[in-house]
Scaffold this motif. Sequence first.
Motif, mmCIF file in Angstrom:
data_model
loop_
_atom_site.group_PDB
_atom_site.id
_atom_site.type_symbol
_atom_site.label_atom_id
_atom_site.label_comp_id
_atom_site.label_asym_id
_atom_site.label_seq_id
_atom_site.Cartn_x
_atom_site.Cartn_y
_atom_site.Cartn_z
ATOM 1 N N GLU A 118 0.823 -1.208 0.000
ATOM 2 C CA GLU A 118 0.000 0.000 0.000
ATOM 3 C C GLU A 118 0.858 1.258 0.000
ATOM 4 O O GLU A 118 0.550 2.232 -0.704
ATOM 5 N N VAL A 147 -7.941 -5.514 0.674
ATOM 6 C CA VAL A 147 -6.878 -4.653 0.157
ATOM 7 C C VAL A 147 -7.468 -3.591 -0.753
ATOM 8 O O VAL A 147 -7.146 -2.404 -0.649
ATOM 9 N N LYS A 199 -9.292 -1.060 1.274
ATOM 10 C CA LYS A 199 -8.379 -0.171 1.987
ATOM 11 C C LYS A 199 -7.851 0.911 1.050
ATOM 12 O O LYS A 199 -7.802 2.101 1.412
ATOM 13 N N LEU A 200 -7.462 0.522 -0.158
ATOM 14 C CA LEU A 200 -6.959 1.494 -1.117
ATOM 15 C C LEU A 200 -8.038 2.504 -1.473
ATOM 16 O O LEU A 200 -7.776 3.706 -1.588
#
Length: 331
Positions: free
Chosen positions: A123, A144, A147-148
């Motif tokens: 990240e 993931v 989250k991004l």
Amino acid sequence: MKRSLRFMIPLLVAASLAGCAGNDNGQPAPGGQTSAPQTAPQENAAEQPAKQTTYPLTVKDATGKEVTFAKAPERIVSTSPAETEILFALGLESRIVAVSDYDDYPDAAKAKPKIGGVVKPNEEAILAQTPDMVVGGISMEKPVADKLKSLGMPVYITHPTKMDDILNNVLAMGVITNTQEQAEKVVAQMKKDIAYVQEAVKNVKPEQKKKVYLEFSPGWTVGKGEFMDELITLAGATNIASDTEGWNPISEEKILQNDPDVILYASGITDEKTGVKLEDMIANRNGWDKMKAIREKQIFGMDQNILSRPGPRITQGLIEVAKAIYPDLVK
């Protein structure tokens, strides 16, 4: 089959790029593939020959989430080899600022900064590139991606399971990046490849269709609902695992009983535990020497990247599959 086992297979697709199976474990993002988003209308084709995308543009990705692009992306991070190949095919090399550790085609991709694996990319490395578009493939874990997205990055996830999905991915990327005409050229060539194979095998009668066994990774084959299964169907043959769904651990006895005419395998794969090449594993399994495909030496290695990456070269993979199955028909 357990969910965890099924989700390990897309990871083997990525891990095979390093020449062995079983690296970078995790789960792909769920969701079906969407069609290419809408494009801006053209008022005067004579004055505006090139198709143009109107921004801001909002599209849905394969997870069903909406992604908004304020303008044509200028700093693109790709976390998936297949999507990287699409971006390069669209002429976007100068806009690609980073790729995954597994991206190796075209050669220019090797020189791009790396942001880690396809399942859990780094990240911090992605953020450091200040991207205005992050592309994720079938192996990126949903947490993931979430989250991004929570960090304010436009993350576009793909999850192609059939050939139409792959073609639509190319078109969708063309709209998002304002390279629509190039995307249409790429898709036109891909469709030409498909039509070439279909024309070559059109006279194969149902009772003449060859039975094919495909082993992409040691001990794993593919059934319905995946584009690799569709490659065999488009090539005019029958996948002996078509009575199953998705990726499956093989039954050596069942395959022996089905007695395939042709065996296809991903070349360059070595079992990381034993060091044995996949083709040697296949040839030396108990009783498999009695199979027609092995007796008649109808065992063919396929380029693992062309076979497994749902990008512009997948139709080249189709041609190679068809040549292996019907060498007299597909030249």
